[in-house]
Design an enzyme around this catalytic site. Structure first.
Site, PDB file in Angstrom:
ATOM      1  N   GLU A   1     -31.349  65.131  48.652  1.00  0.00           N
ATOM      2  CA  GLU A   1     -31.883  65.664  47.419  1.00  0.00           C
ATOM      3  C   GLU A   1     -30.916  65.675  46.241  1.00  0.00           C
ATOM      4  O   GLU A   1     -29.903  65.861  46.303  1.00  0.00           O
ATOM      5  CB  GLU A   1     -32.172  67.300  47.604  1.00  0.00           C
ATOM      6  CG  GLU A   1     -33.659  67.480  48.261  1.00  0.00           C
ATOM      7  CD  GLU A   1     -34.123  68.964  48.506  1.00  0.00           C
ATOM      8  OE1 GLU A   1     -35.206  68.993  48.755  1.00  0.00           O
ATOM      9  OE2 GLU A   1     -33.391  69.766  48.096  1.00  0.00           O
TER      10      GLU A   1
ATOM     11  N   ASP B   1     -31.442  78.759  39.560  1.00  0.00           N
ATOM     12  CA  ASP B   1     -30.085  78.584  40.303  1.00  0.00           C
ATOM     13  C   ASP B   1     -28.896  79.294  40.320  1.00  0.00           C
ATOM     14  O   ASP B   1     -28.993  80.141  39.176  1.00  0.00           O
ATOM     15  CB  ASP B   1     -29.546  76.927  39.774  1.00  0.00           C
ATOM     16  CG  ASP B   1     -30.201  75.971  40.593  1.00  0.00           C
ATOM     17  OD1 ASP B   1     -30.224  75.868  41.680  1.00  0.00           O
ATOM     18  OD2 ASP B   1     -30.863  75.275  39.651  1.00  0.00           O
TER      19      ASP B   1
ATOM     20  N   TYR C   1     -41.000  73.082  50.286  1.00  0.00           N
ATOM     21  CA  TYR C   1     -39.827  73.658  50.169  1.00  0.00           C
ATOM     22  C   TYR C   1     -39.885  75.365  50.321  1.00  0.00           C
ATOM     23  O   TYR C   1     -40.490  75.932  49.251  1.00  0.00           O
ATOM     24  CB  TYR C   1     -39.068  73.045  49.011  1.00  0.00           C
ATOM     25  CG  TYR C   1     -37.800  73.471  48.838  1.00  0.00           C
ATOM     26  CD1 TYR C   1     -37.299  74.888  49.001  1.00  0.00           C
ATOM     27  CD2 TYR C   1     -36.931  72.556  48.138  1.00  0.00           C
ATOM     28  CE1 TYR C   1     -35.901  74.815  48.792  1.00  0.00           C
ATOM     29  CE2 TYR C   1     -35.307  72.784  47.873  1.00  0.00           C
ATOM     30  CZ  TYR C   1     -34.882  74.050  48.218  1.00  0.00           C
ATOM     31  OH  TYR C   1     -33.760  74.314  47.798  1.00  0.00           O
TER      32      TYR C   1
END
Lengths: 264, 390
Positions: free
Chosen positions: A46, A57, A171
């Site tokens: 990734e 994030d 995911y």
């Protein structure tokens, strides 16, 4: 069948998905990092396309984005890194980014350029399934797997909707929170895995907070098809960025230990 | 509306998956209170007994003579806390309490929204944590102390440009981690659906009052309404009830040191379509979609995005958007203080500066209303420093 599907065919171990930010700390070193991850047995790579405001994030990956942007990284440079990798390895490559990066370039152009570079899948951290009509249609046109996030807060109804759209793998966000190293794999993560399993045959990858061989064993026992490791890799890059030789050694050592844990 | 949560092509819900359930829950809860007389009653009681509403529509005798029009100010500077921000925070805090949320988080730039959230949290017994860019905590130290006095915790943000944009990023990250018991109280008509609509509805009280007041005083609708635009909540609040009327509406952005210098926050005047903080709108960005740093003398306008409804109103040419420079804003700050004894917030002074700059356009009988969104006490030290008085 795409390259991502091949990874999950007849597996008896947990696949290892390694994340690094494209262009961190610079284009050349970033290419070396990617090759080190591949050499150490990473099953899917990734690659983050850096964005100025990465709200999903934590601080580790924010700093990596800042380093990459300060080094002048653009989507074109990330595509160049992928093209270069393609002469080195047939490993599946998935891009991770935020929607504005794609929107600004033009969705069609971004996916076409990604396909031409040899990208296999794209995950957009801030694009929920409800907003994804155009993107999934274009992804299909270029044979790119649309990878989606599923969270602990995602309802069963939405899991079905997401699984209908997604291909490659799902995911699963194993924590309530942003990316970053955590001390253990939560019970919530395992519950999520079991809940999603009821709705889909897609491979399930657990990510966010996974950083130690013990974590990998826990995911393996719970039946995860893959683990995704980002911040722990980016941490190594950050600490060793002035000594690329040492960096490559450290990355290989770390990933080998994680891979071994996935076989138990 | 074309699609749920859209203003034309703008708006939407561009957020990490973890937040989707919270947004859907908020959408539902907000839908439910729209027709709930008890909620309307509670909010109206807070407005009149606590916030000081309705606020006056003040005729400016001296400035009118000077500028050659009939100038009125809608006095949001007189709302408790010193700005229009409390209209929204009281509404959202009441809603959060009804949803069973145990904690409020907010972002703030100038500190006005943080203060208003601290007030609402104290009044309703909900703990408050406010994210504020480190640069802004230094520029607006007084507001940091005000928030702390009212029991709020102020968290300085050290990521990115350390201003409002990064405070929103950090608040979103907190919300992702604490989404089950926390309500994110966004302070402007930005962010993912339903925020732009909900915040507009809570701020539209400004325009509803203005309409009644101007009809009473002038016996007709105004010719022009002017408001400053950062995220755009005070502007949409006063514009919204006038959208279908024959009234000129002007939104004034921060041209900072001049749009040509790149040091400004004039998103609608100089930006283009992009996605930030959950919505498609106008955005100040580079060729690759990276968000650009901004500048304004007014911390509350120092933001690279803008509410999606403004983006639609610009494209539809229903609202005119213009921008004024820091220098013009300082002149307007002085002008209104001296002429009327009213010190405007530097944000609101942008609207005053526009009217001064365009005074030639107005006839002496034209009725012009400026939304005076906040008072300038918070800016006095900064202005004194710039003028070399301190």
């Amino acid at each position: 069948m795409g390259r991502i599907d091949d990874v999950f065919l007849q597996r008896d171990s947990t696949a290892f998905i390694g994340f690094t930010v494209g262009g961190d700390p610079d284009q050349e070193t970033s290419g070396r990092i990617a090759r080190a991850l591949i050499d150490a047995g990473t099953d899917i790579l990734e690659l983050g396309v850096p964005f100025s405001d990465p709200v999903a994030d934590g601080p580790t990956i924010q700093r990596a984005d800042e380093r990459a942007l300060a080094a002048g990284t653009t989507p074109d440079i990330v595509f160049a890194i992928v093209r270069e990798l393609r002469s080195y390895s047939g490993i599946p490559v998935v891009l991770l980014t935020y929607y504005n990066t794609i929107f600004k370039r033009g969705v069609d152009r971004f996916y076409r350029d990604a396909r031409d570079a040899g990208v296999d899948g794209i995950l957009i951290a801030d694009l929920p399934v409800e907003e994804s009509d155009e993107v999934t249609a274009i992804a299909a046109r270029y044979g790119i797997d649309p990878i989606f996030l599923v969270a602990q807060t995602t309802s069963d109804e939405r899991i079905k909707k997401i699984a209908d759209r997604a291909s490659g793998y799902l995911y699963l966000v194993s924590v309530l929170g942003v990316t970053g190293v955590r001390s253990q794999v939560s019970k919530g993560a395992i519950d999520l895995l079991n809940r999603v399993r009821k709705h889909t045959c897609l491979p399930l990858a657990l990510g966010f907070g996974i950083s130690t061989p013990d974590h990998v064993r826990a995911c393996n026992h719970a039946g995860a098809d893959a683990v995704i490791v980002g911040s722990a890799i980016v941490n190594i890059v950050e600490k060793t960025k002035h000594d690329p030789e040492f960096m490559v050694q450290e990355l290989k050592k770390y990933i080998s230990a994680m891979k071994t844990a996935g076989h138990t | 509306m074309v699609k749920k949560g859209r203003f034309g092509i703008y708006g939407g819900q561009y957020v990490p998956e973890t937040l989707m359930s919270a947004l859907l829950g908020l959408e539902e809860a907000y839908g439910a209170i729209q027709n709930d007389p008890q909620f309307a009653h509670d909010l109206a009681a807070f407005h009149s007994e606590y916030a000081g509403r309705p606020t006056p529509l003040t005729f400016c005798r001296n400035a009118s003579r000077e500028l050659g029009c009939r100038l009125y100010l809608k006095r949001e500077d007189l709302v408790h806390g010193g700005s229009h921000k409390l209209n929204n925070t009281l509404g959202q805090a009441l809603l959060a309490r009804q949803m069973g949320k145990k904690r409020l988080i907010a972002e703030t730039g100038a500190g006005q929204h943080g203060v208003a959230t601290a007030i609402a949290g104290a009044a309703l017994g909900l703990p408050v944590e406010v994210y504020m860019g480190e640069t802004d905590t230094q520029r607006q130290a007084l507001n940091v102390f005000r928030m702390q006095l009212m029991g709020a915790k102020v968290i300085p943000v050290r990521s990115g440009t350390r201003t409002l944009k990064d405070a929103i990023n950090e608040a979103l990250r907190d919300w992702v981690a604490n989404v089950r018991d926390t309500h994110y109280l966004i302070g402007s008509v930005v962010g993912p659906h339903p925020y732009p609509q909900m915040v507009r509805d809570f701020q539209a009280v400004i325009g509803r009052e203005t309409k009644k007041q101007v009809m009473k005083k002038e016996g007709r609708l105004p010719d022009t309404i002017v408001a400053c635009v950062g995220g755009g909540s005070n502007a949409i609040g006063i514009f919204y009830p006038f959208l279908s009327d024959d009234v000129e509406l002007v939104g004034v952005e921060a041209a900072g040191k001049g749009i040509g210098t790149g040091e400004h926050s004039a998103t609608l005047c100089a930006g283009d379509a992009g996605v930030l903080h959950g919505a498609l709108s106008y955005l100040l960005q580079d060729a690759y979609g990276q968000v650009l740093p901004t500048h304004s003398i007014a911390a509350g306008l120092d933001y690279p995005g803008v509410g999606p409804e403004h983006a639609m109103l610009k494209d539809a040419r229903r609202v005119t958007y213009d921008a004024v420079r820091d220098r013009e804003v300082l002149d307007a700050f002085m002008f209104l203080s001296r002429m009327e004894g009213i010190i405007p917030a530097l944000e609101s002074a942008h609207a005053v500066a526009y009217v001064m700059k365009n005074a030639d356009r107005f006839d002496k009988d034209d009725v012009v209303i400026i939304n005076l969104s906040g008072r300038g006490d918070k800016d006095v030290a900064e202005v004194a420093k710039i003028q070399g008085c301190a």
